[in-house]
Design a protein around this motif. Structure first.
Motif, short mmCIF file in Angstrom:
data_model
loop_
_atom_site.label_atom_id
_atom_site.label_comp_id
_atom_site.label_asym_id
_atom_site.label_seq_id
_atom_site.Cartn_x
_atom_site.Cartn_y
_atom_site.Cartn_z
N GLY A 197 18.05 5.64 6.44
CA GLY A 197 18.67 5.51 7.75
C GLY A 197 17.86 6.10 8.88
N ASP A 198 16.86 6.88 8.57
CA ASP A 198 16.00 7.48 9.60
C ASP A 198 15.05 6.44 10.20
OD1 ASP A 198 15.49 10.87 8.25
OD2 ASP A 198 17.18 9.90 9.27
N SER A 199 14.37 6.87 11.26
CA SER A 199 13.35 6.04 11.90
C SER A 199 12.01 6.73 11.81
CB SER A 199 13.70 5.80 13.37
OG SER A 199 14.91 5.08 13.49
N LEU A 200 10.97 5.92 11.91
CA LEU A 200 9.61 6.45 11.86
C LEU A 200 8.71 5.50 12.65
CD1 LEU A 200 8.19 8.86 10.39
CD2 LEU A 200 7.56 7.24 8.59
N ARG A 201 7.79 6.07 13.39
CA ARG A 201 6.83 5.23 14.11
C ARG A 201 5.42 5.50 13.58
NH1 ARG A 201 5.12 4.51 20.47
NH2 ARG A 201 3.84 6.35 20.08
N LEU A 202 4.81 4.47 13.10
CA LEU A 202 3.43 4.56 12.66
C LEU A 202 2.52 4.18 13.82
CD1 LEU A 202 3.65 2.78 9.18
CD2 LEU A 202 4.04 5.19 9.73
N SER A 203 1.27 4.49 13.67
CA SER A 203 0.29 4.04 14.65
C SER A 203 -0.98 3.64 13.93
CB SER A 203 0.00 5.12 15.69
OG SER A 203 -0.65 6.23 15.09
#
Length: 124
Positions: A14-20
């Motif tokens: 349910g969490d969010s994560l931003r990759l780059s």
């Protein structure tokens, strides 16, 4: 062409994560920019692909409506935003670049350059 992915980590369902992904090289080497992932014991699968020619983005059905894709610097820097993460999203995530305007059409087989991956683990 060099590609460096980062931003992975351990998150809960349910969490969010931003990759780059930061790339370096000639702009014509980035006519397509894509992400793929590989879970343990599974084949690498395409997650999303951006075509610089028309700005179109496609997503795998498994991530559609949960992952979004943005970028800057002629898409040499891209940011997959991953929301509502599930345990099945656990994988090593790779960014890639294609040198043809229709590279996205061929999925991961259309990519010419790959960066080292970043691990994403979704677990409670």
């Amino acid at each position: 062409v060099q590609l460096q992915a980062s931003g992975g980590g351990l998150v809960q369902p349910g969490d969010s994560l931003r990759l780059s992904c930061v790339g370096s090289g000639h702009p014509l080497d980035f006519l397509a920019v894509g992400w793929a992932r590989q879970a343990p014991g599974k084949e690498r699968e395409g997650v999303s692909c951006f075509a610089n020619k028309d700005g179109s983005i496609n997503y795998a059905d498994s991530v559609k409506d949960r992952f979004t894709f943005s970028g800057e610097n002629d898409m040499k820097t891209v940011y997959p935003q991953m929301n509502s993460l599930k345990p099945e999203d656990t994988a090593v995530y790779y960014c890639a670049a294609g040198v043809y305007s229709d590279s996205c059409r061929w999925g991961i087989n259309g990519m010419d350059y790959w960066g080292k991956g970043t691990q994403v683990t979704v677990s409670s």
